[in-house]
Design an enzyme around this catalytic site. Sequence first.
Site, PDB file in Angstrom:
ATOM      1  CE  LYS A 188      42.809  69.376  29.392  1.00 18.31           C
ATOM      2  NZ  LYS A 188      42.888  69.006  28.000  1.00 18.31           N
ATOM      3  CE  LYS A 230      39.331  76.621  30.241  1.00 19.42           C
ATOM      4  NZ  LYS A 230      39.099  75.161  30.196  1.00 19.42           N
TER       5      LYS A 230
HETATM    6  P1  NAP Z   1      34.516  76.336  22.531  1.00 20.33           P
HETATM    7  O1  NAP Z   1      34.607  75.969  21.092  1.00 20.33           O
HETATM    8  O2  NAP Z   1      34.769  77.761  22.937  1.00 20.33           O
HETATM    9  O3  NAP Z   1      33.065  75.861  23.034  1.00 20.33           O
HETATM   10  C1  NAP Z   1      32.569  76.103  24.314  1.00 20.33           C
HETATM   11  C2  NAP Z   1      31.070  75.924  24.244  1.00 20.33           C
HETATM   12  O4  NAP Z   1      30.530  76.106  25.553  1.00 20.33           O
HETATM   13  C3  NAP Z   1      30.400  76.953  23.329  1.00 20.33           C
HETATM   14  O5  NAP Z   1      29.475  76.291  22.490  1.00 20.33           O
HETATM   15  C4  NAP Z   1      29.709  77.888  24.308  1.00 20.33           C
HETATM   16  O6  NAP Z   1      28.517  78.438  23.820  1.00 20.33           O
HETATM   17  C5  NAP Z   1      29.412  76.972  25.471  1.00 20.33           C
HETATM   18  N1  NAP Z   1      29.319  77.736  26.729  1.00 20.33           N
HETATM   19  C6  NAP Z   1      30.311  78.430  27.329  1.00 20.33           C
HETATM   20  N2  NAP Z   1      29.875  78.987  28.449  1.00 20.33           N
HETATM   21  C7  NAP Z   1      28.566  78.639  28.578  1.00 20.33           C
HETATM   22  C8  NAP Z   1      27.574  78.914  29.526  1.00 20.33           C
HETATM   23  N3  NAP Z   1      27.828  79.660  30.600  1.00 20.33           N
HETATM   24  N4  NAP Z   1      26.340  78.388  29.319  1.00 20.33           N
HETATM   25  C9  NAP Z   1      26.073  77.623  28.235  1.00 20.33           C
HETATM   26  N5  NAP Z   1      26.983  77.340  27.289  1.00 20.33           N
HETATM   27  C10 NAP Z   1      28.210  77.831  27.461  1.00 20.33           C
HETATM   28  O7  NAP Z   1      35.494  75.457  23.418  1.00 20.33           O
HETATM   29  P2  NAP Z   1      35.981  73.950  23.185  1.00 20.33           P
HETATM   30  O8  NAP Z   1      37.278  74.003  22.470  1.00 20.33           O
HETATM   31  O9  NAP Z   1      34.870  73.126  22.676  1.00 20.33           O
HETATM   32  O10 NAP Z   1      36.332  73.548  24.707  1.00 20.33           O
HETATM   33  C11 NAP Z   1      35.344  73.086  25.626  1.00 20.33           C
HETATM   34  C12 NAP Z   1      36.071  72.571  26.871  1.00 20.33           C
HETATM   35  O11 NAP Z   1      36.947  71.494  26.483  1.00 20.33           O
HETATM   36  C13 NAP Z   1      36.948  73.620  27.560  1.00 20.33           C
HETATM   37  O12 NAP Z   1      36.914  73.449  28.958  1.00 20.33           O
HETATM   38  C14 NAP Z   1      38.337  73.302  27.010  1.00 20.33           C
HETATM   39  O13 NAP Z   1      39.363  73.728  27.889  1.00 20.33           O
HETATM   40  C15 NAP Z   1      38.270  71.788  26.873  1.00 20.33           C
HETATM   41  N6  NAP Z   1      39.173  71.178  25.876  1.00 20.33           N
HETATM   42  C16 NAP Z   1      39.293  71.722  24.624  1.00 20.33           C
HETATM   43  C17 NAP Z   1      40.169  71.101  23.706  1.00 20.33           C
HETATM   44  C18 NAP Z   1      40.383  71.656  22.308  1.00 20.33           C
HETATM   45  O14 NAP Z   1      41.349  71.233  21.646  1.00 20.33           O
HETATM   46  N7  NAP Z   1      39.540  72.538  21.788  1.00 20.33           N
HETATM   47  C19 NAP Z   1      40.883  69.964  24.084  1.00 20.33           C
HETATM   48  C20 NAP Z   1      40.699  69.426  25.338  1.00 20.33           C
HETATM   49  C21 NAP Z   1      39.841  70.045  26.230  1.00 20.33           C
HETATM   50  P3  NAP Z   1      28.532  79.583  22.683  1.00 20.33           P
HETATM   51  O15 NAP Z   1      28.690  78.802  21.403  1.00 20.33           O
HETATM   52  O16 NAP Z   1      27.239  80.254  22.813  1.00 20.33           O
HETATM   53  O17 NAP Z   1      29.715  80.470  22.980  1.00 20.33           O
END
Ligand code: NAP
Length: 292
Positions: free
Chosen positions: A170, A238
Amino acid sequence: MNIAFIGMGIMGKPMALNLHKAGHTVFVCGRRPESMVPLTDAGCTAAASPAEAASRAEVTIVMVSDTPDVEQVLFGEGGVIHGARAGSVVVDMSTISPTATKTFADRLGTQGIDMLDAPVSGGDVGAINATLSIMVGGKPEVFERVKPVFEAMGKNIVLVGGNGAGQVAKACNQIVVAVTIEAVAEALTFARKNGVDPAKVRDALMGGFAGSRILEVHGKRMLDNEYKPGFKTRLHQKDLNIVMQTARELGLSLPGAALVMQHLNALMGTGDAELDSAAVMKIVERASGMAR
Ligand code: NAP
């Protein structure tokens, strides 16, 4: 299969929904109770803590933001380790540090719990359409057991190596994506500064060696000057931080990735952390007096 899914963000929500649609029984856990509503409305069951969700599941999937968040969800108060049964599997699909991943796998292993790291590529569109690329690290026999679960969320599913290897793949993905975003931003700005329509340039480039998904998807966001995420700048920063930290540990020179890291830092400094990381374009434009 009984599956626990922890993390109801941009990615987690549609991935959990696809598992439910594929016929699995899904126990969801989101930090904010309201984030679970679309899933419970669809027929998933809400759990009060990661431990409770994991206690009911054969496979527990984690999809949260960063390394400390995964650590908290797995080992903190009410964490997965306090509920998961011996013989169950924890699958971390977040993008986090490969080094920390190996430590987490060892800690879970002491309780008889197997772990796979399985970060994804393909963005929110891939999550919604169940076409994610999934890069997996862990034992082959554990991978085979979890494969049907992956198949409900993704298309290109590759076991890369042992624990941490998925996260290394990744990080490689993020180097290519970041440097390509920078290249597309520079090329489209070059076109505009020359008085040539950047949209036409993008059309012309799409069929040749410069064609890519980044030129297609992120290039469109740049042309439209519209940076709704997608993939947030703070998350891309990040990921490149993980890359740069690992490069430092290994004595590895990555000047291209380092340059894009500075542009992401600049976006963070200008209050654009929540924009899609295609907003690197804004930094490139400002540097040449081309801000829109
Ligand atoms: P996001 O929309 O910011 O969602 C992250 C989720 O994790 C939120 O619901 C958050 O809760 C929860 N969270 C964060 N810290 C936490 C903790 N300490 N305890 C419990 N819950 C927690 O991010 P995302 O885009 O879904 O990305 C998630 C992961 O996938 C990341 O590692 C990112 O790098 C990876 N990723 C993302 C994409 C993309 O296109 N978006 C693509 C590939 C990979 P809250 O709602 O309360 O904040």
